[in-house]
Design a protein around this motif. Structure first.
Motif, short mmCIF file in Angstrom:
data_model
loop_
_atom_site.label_atom_id
_atom_site.label_comp_id
_atom_site.label_asym_id
_atom_site.label_seq_id
_atom_site.Cartn_x
_atom_site.Cartn_y
_atom_site.Cartn_z
N GLY A 196 0.27 -1.44 0.02
CA GLY A 196 -0.06 0.33 -0.19
C GLY A 196 0.78 1.29 0.19
N PRO A 197 2.12 1.21 1.29
CA PRO A 197 2.82 2.97 1.01
C PRO A 197 3.61 2.70 -0.37
N ILE A 198 4.27 1.45 -0.97
CA ILE A 198 4.93 1.96 -1.90
C ILE A 198 3.68 2.28 -2.90
N GLN A 199 2.66 1.68 -3.46
CA GLN A 199 1.94 2.57 -4.66
C GLN A 199 1.38 3.50 -4.20
N GLY A 200 1.06 4.22 -2.98
CA GLY A 200 0.74 5.57 -2.58
C GLY A 200 2.20 6.12 -3.48
N ALA A 201 3.26 6.50 -2.46
CA ALA A 201 4.71 6.59 -2.73
C ALA A 201 5.22 7.20 -4.37
N VAL A 202 4.36 5.81 -5.42
CA VAL A 202 4.76 5.43 -6.50
C VAL A 202 3.83 7.00 -7.37
N VAL A 203 2.68 6.86 -6.51
CA VAL A 203 2.29 7.95 -7.63
C VAL A 203 2.11 9.36 -6.93
N ASN A 204 2.40 9.15 -5.76
CA ASN A 204 2.59 10.58 -5.46
C ASN A 204 4.22 11.44 -5.84
N TRP A 205 5.30 10.61 -6.09
CA TRP A 205 6.60 10.83 -6.23
C TRP A 205 6.64 10.85 -7.70
N CYS A 206 6.02 9.69 -8.31
CA CYS A 206 6.30 10.39 -10.34
C CYS A 206 5.23 10.84 -10.89
N GLY A 207 3.75 11.00 -10.35
CA GLY A 207 3.09 11.70 -10.46
C GLY A 207 2.84 13.55 -9.94
N HIS A 208 4.29 14.05 -9.44
CA HIS A 208 4.11 15.33 -9.41
C HIS A 208 5.75 15.70 -9.73
N LYS A 209 6.91 14.91 -11.07
CA LYS A 209 7.53 15.18 -10.79
C LYS A 209 8.00 14.73 -12.57
N TYR A 210 7.19 14.29 -12.69
CA TYR A 210 7.32 12.95 -14.25
C TYR A 210 6.31 13.14 -14.78
N GLY A 211 6.34 13.64 -16.41
CA GLY A 211 5.73 13.67 -17.06
C GLY A 211 4.97 14.99 -17.83
N TYR A 212 3.51 15.08 -18.68
CA TYR A 212 3.11 15.80 -18.55
C TYR A 212 2.18 16.90 -18.37
N SER A 213 1.33 18.10 -18.96
CA SER A 213 0.36 19.01 -17.35
C SER A 213 -0.54 18.53 -18.91
N ASN A 214 -1.92 19.12 -18.51
CA ASN A 214 -2.78 18.95 -19.78
C ASN A 214 -3.52 20.51 -18.52
N TYR A 215 -3.18 20.87 -17.37
CA TYR A 215 -3.88 21.42 -16.99
C TYR A 215 -3.51 22.80 -15.98
N SER A 216 -3.10 23.64 -15.89
CA SER A 216 -2.15 25.01 -15.43
C SER A 216 -2.68 24.54 -13.25
N ASN A 217 -2.90 24.07 -12.71
CA ASN A 217 -2.97 23.64 -11.18
C ASN A 217 -2.08 24.34 -10.53
#
Length: 252
Positions: A163-184
């Motif tokens: 559980g914590p590993i899945q949450g950490a992957v989402v929050n680390w990668c989801g706030h560092k890598y990839g693209y943005s559709n919106y300016s939040n």
């Protein structure tokens, strides 16, 4: 070897589904309603699939609401932009989570005014060291019986902290890598095709733009597996999805 692969994939995706479906989209955001008996079933299933890494839903809900309110600021309980590595972020998140769960940290009223699922008996029992050790022993036994060699045992820590590993992957990668559709106003990002492997959870930029939407996929090439399952559950009337416009009105 086949048994180990199947076991790992089943544990990963079942734990991930209930993490996304129950902890995130229900306990945190109330994106659907359901009968109390079904809520208990989903609650129990979350405990069973997360096993040794069970995350108490009410504490998770408060923690995640804090994350949205303070996204990528110093008050965010798990922004990757204030930690040297993912392990430091996980440790800090675990500390804040435990403080909320035990009552050591009293959250601001805005994070508890919306419904938070609670099952005192399962929360207490599921959090005991004995129960966690029983799950860990069960995972290890499967590997002892079916692993072709000891290299496979390197997967056991992932089972132990699923559980914590899945949450950490989402929050680390989801706030560092990839693209943005919106300016939040934060660093949230979308990651695809990895968003598929995380059952929609890595479409963080979309989700932070519209947290009241049960569907985290916004573009034609984005695919939210959890939401597709939710649509089926809605169709057979196990859950009732809340339309975005109604949810937005409720959140005001």
């Amino acid at each position: 070897m086949v048994v180990i692969i199947v076991f790992f994939l089943c544990h990963w995706f079942l734990s991930l589904f209930f993490h996304s479906f129950f902890l995130h989209r229900y306990a945190s955001h109330q994106l659907y309603t359901t009968h109390k008996n079904w809520e208990r079933f989903f609650y129990f299933s979350t405990w069973l699939t997360q096993g040794s890494s069970f995350l108490v839903p009410r504490a998770y809900g408060v923690l995640h609401r804090m994350h949205h309110e303070y996204s990528d600021t110093e008050k965010d309980p798990h922004s990757p932009h204030f930690f040297k590595d993912i392990w430091q972020m996980m440790w800090h998140t675990a500390k804040v989570f435990t403080q909320i769960r035990t009552g050591e940290k009293q959250p601001e009223p805005q994070f508890t005014k919306e419904y938070l699922p609670k099952w005192d008996l399962l929360d207490r029992w599921g959090n005991t060291l004995l129960v966690r050790l029983v799950f860990m022993a069960a995972y290890t036994t499967i590997y002892i019986i079916f692993a072709p060699n000891y290299w496979w045992f390197l997967l056991l820590p992932i089972h132990f902290l699923m559980g914590p590993i899945q949450g950490a992957v989402v929050n680390w990668c989801g706030h560092k890598y990839g693209y943005s559709n919106y300016s939040n106003g934060d660093h949230s990002r979308n990651s695809t095709p990895w968003g598929v492997l995380l059952m929609g959870e890595l479409f963080q930029n979309n989700h932070h733009y519209e947290k009241n939407s049960a569907n985290f996929a916004m573009k034609w090439f984005e695919f939210d597996t959890t939401y597709l399952i939710m649509r089926v559950l809605n169709k057979v009337r196990i859950i009732k999805l809340i339309p975005l416009e109604i949810k937005n009105q409720q959140s005001r």
